[in-house]
Design a protein around this motif. Structure first.
Motif, PDB file in Angstrom:
ATOM      1  N   LEU A 272      -0.084   3.670  11.106  1.00  0.00           N
ATOM      2  CA  LEU A 272       1.014   3.192  10.259  1.00  0.00           C
ATOM      3  C   LEU A 272       0.616   3.210   8.785  1.00  0.00           C
ATOM      4  O   LEU A 272       1.439   3.509   7.924  1.00  0.00           O
ATOM      5  N   ALA A 273      -0.650   2.890   8.520  1.00  0.00           N
ATOM      6  CA  ALA A 273      -1.113   2.910   7.125  1.00  0.00           C
ATOM      7  C   ALA A 273      -1.153   4.342   6.595  1.00  0.00           C
ATOM      8  O   ALA A 273      -0.635   4.633   5.512  1.00  0.00           O
ATOM      9  N   ILE A 274      -1.746   5.240   7.383  1.00  0.00           N
ATOM     10  CA  ILE A 274      -1.910   6.623   6.916  1.00  0.00           C
ATOM     11  C   ILE A 274      -0.564   7.338   6.841  1.00  0.00           C
ATOM     12  O   ILE A 274      -0.338   8.161   5.961  1.00  0.00           O
ATOM     13  N   GLY A 275       0.348   6.985   7.755  1.00  0.00           N
ATOM     14  CA  GLY A 275       1.665   7.615   7.767  1.00  0.00           C
ATOM     15  C   GLY A 275       2.644   6.974   6.808  1.00  0.00           C
ATOM     16  O   GLY A 275       3.850   7.173   6.924  1.00  0.00           O
ATOM     17  N   SER A 276       2.167   6.191   5.873  1.00  0.00           N
ATOM     18  CA  SER A 276       3.052   5.547   4.897  1.00  0.00           C
ATOM     19  C   SER A 276       2.416   5.711   3.527  1.00  0.00           C
ATOM     20  O   SER A 276       1.425   6.411   3.374  1.00  0.00           O
ATOM     21  N   ASN A 277       2.977   5.013   2.548  1.00  0.00           N
ATOM     22  CA  ASN A 277       2.377   5.121   1.204  1.00  0.00           C
ATOM     23  C   ASN A 277       1.198   4.168   1.048  1.00  0.00           C
ATOM     24  O   ASN A 277       0.767   3.879  -0.048  1.00  0.00           O
TER      25      ASN A 277
ATOM     26  N   GLY B  22      -3.878   4.795   0.800  1.00  0.00           N
ATOM     27  CA  GLY B  22      -4.873   4.498  -0.229  1.00  0.00           C
ATOM     28  C   GLY B  22      -5.427   3.093  -0.129  1.00  0.00           C
ATOM     29  O   GLY B  22      -6.373   2.742  -0.833  1.00  0.00           O
ATOM     30  N   ARG B  23      -4.822   2.292   0.735  1.00  0.00           N
ATOM     31  CA  ARG B  23      -5.287   0.908   0.884  1.00  0.00           C
ATOM     32  C   ARG B  23      -6.518   0.790   1.776  1.00  0.00           C
ATOM     33  O   ARG B  23      -7.103  -0.275   1.897  1.00  0.00           O
ATOM     34  N   LEU B  24      -6.855   1.895   2.469  1.00  0.00           N
ATOM     35  CA  LEU B  24      -8.052   1.876   3.310  1.00  0.00           C
ATOM     36  C   LEU B  24      -9.221   2.347   2.456  1.00  0.00           C
ATOM     37  O   LEU B  24      -9.149   3.419   1.867  1.00  0.00           O
ATOM     38  N   GLY B  25     -10.285   1.575   2.390  1.00  0.00           N
ATOM     39  CA  GLY B  25     -11.365   1.959   1.482  1.00  0.00           C
ATOM     40  C   GLY B  25     -12.753   1.736   2.049  1.00  0.00           C
ATOM     41  O   GLY B  25     -12.945   0.996   3.015  1.00  0.00           O
TER      42      GLY B  25
END
Ligand SMILES: [Zn+2]
Length: 195
Positions: A140-145, A148-151
């Motif tokens: 869900l994170a990668i398929g959305s805007n 960039g929040r994963l670091g």
């Protein structure tokens, strides 16, 4: 809140669990020192501590602990790929995890609270359930805007991961410890230049 799209509560819980599993169960560096993940007899306890508290969880079975340690490696590879800007590779890794865990959404309800979409695996065991949930949250994170929040921590000698939940997406470090470390180092460097 502004109109900004952020992670919903369940997804955030799963992302936090992914971070916690990666940081506890994968070897590498942590806050300036080499880090060796717990293994053998110590692994079940480490997995128990890495997952969100659950009063009704008796203890983690060694087989489930080993499964989740393996999942943690795969989750870490996703964070690293995203951090390097290799989104296609991250997507392939997440898709592989979604397939192997049989991740699926399901409506769940706790007591009289509203129905919520939760993510389950093909089987509702601790290991497969959490692996499927974490994989779905990363999807869900990668398929959305919000990819960039994963670091991955940018401090020297640290490769622990984080989810940036700050309003302005300005996070660079896994922890306050790493942030202070880098701040102190740059302060010393400036002082030496002026020296
Ligand atoms: Zn760090």
């Amino acid at each position: 809140m502004t109109g900004q799209v952020m992670f919903d509560g369940h997804v955030l819980t799963l992302l936090d669990a992914a971070v916690s599993l990666v940081n506890a169960l994968t070897d590498g560096f942590r806050q300036g020192r080499p880090y060796t993940a717990p293994h053998g007899d110590q692994l079940p306890r480490a997995v128990h501590d890495a997952l969100p508290l659950a009063a009704d969880r008796p203890g983690v079975d060694p087989v489930h602990a080993a499964y989740l340690a393996h999942t943690a490696q795969q989750l870490k590879a996703v964070f690293v790929a995203v951090d390097h800007g290799h989104t296609g590779q991250a997507a392939e890794l997440v898709n592989a995890l979604l397939r192997t865990t049989g991740a699926r959404p399901q409506l769940d309800r706790v007591d009289d609270e509203p129905w919520q979409v939760h993510f389950h695996g093909a089987e509702d065991t601790l290991a497969v359930g959490w692996s499927a949930g974490c994989a779905t949250a990363l999807a869900l994170a990668i398929g959305s805007n919000l990819a960039g929040r994963l670091g991955v921590c940018t401090a020297p000698q640290c490769d622990r991961v984080y989810v940036d939940n700050s309003r302005n997406a300005a996070r660079h470090f896994c922890s306050n410890a790493c942030r202070s470390r880098v701040k102190a180092a740059s302060f010393r460097a400036r002082k030496n230049e002026q020296g």
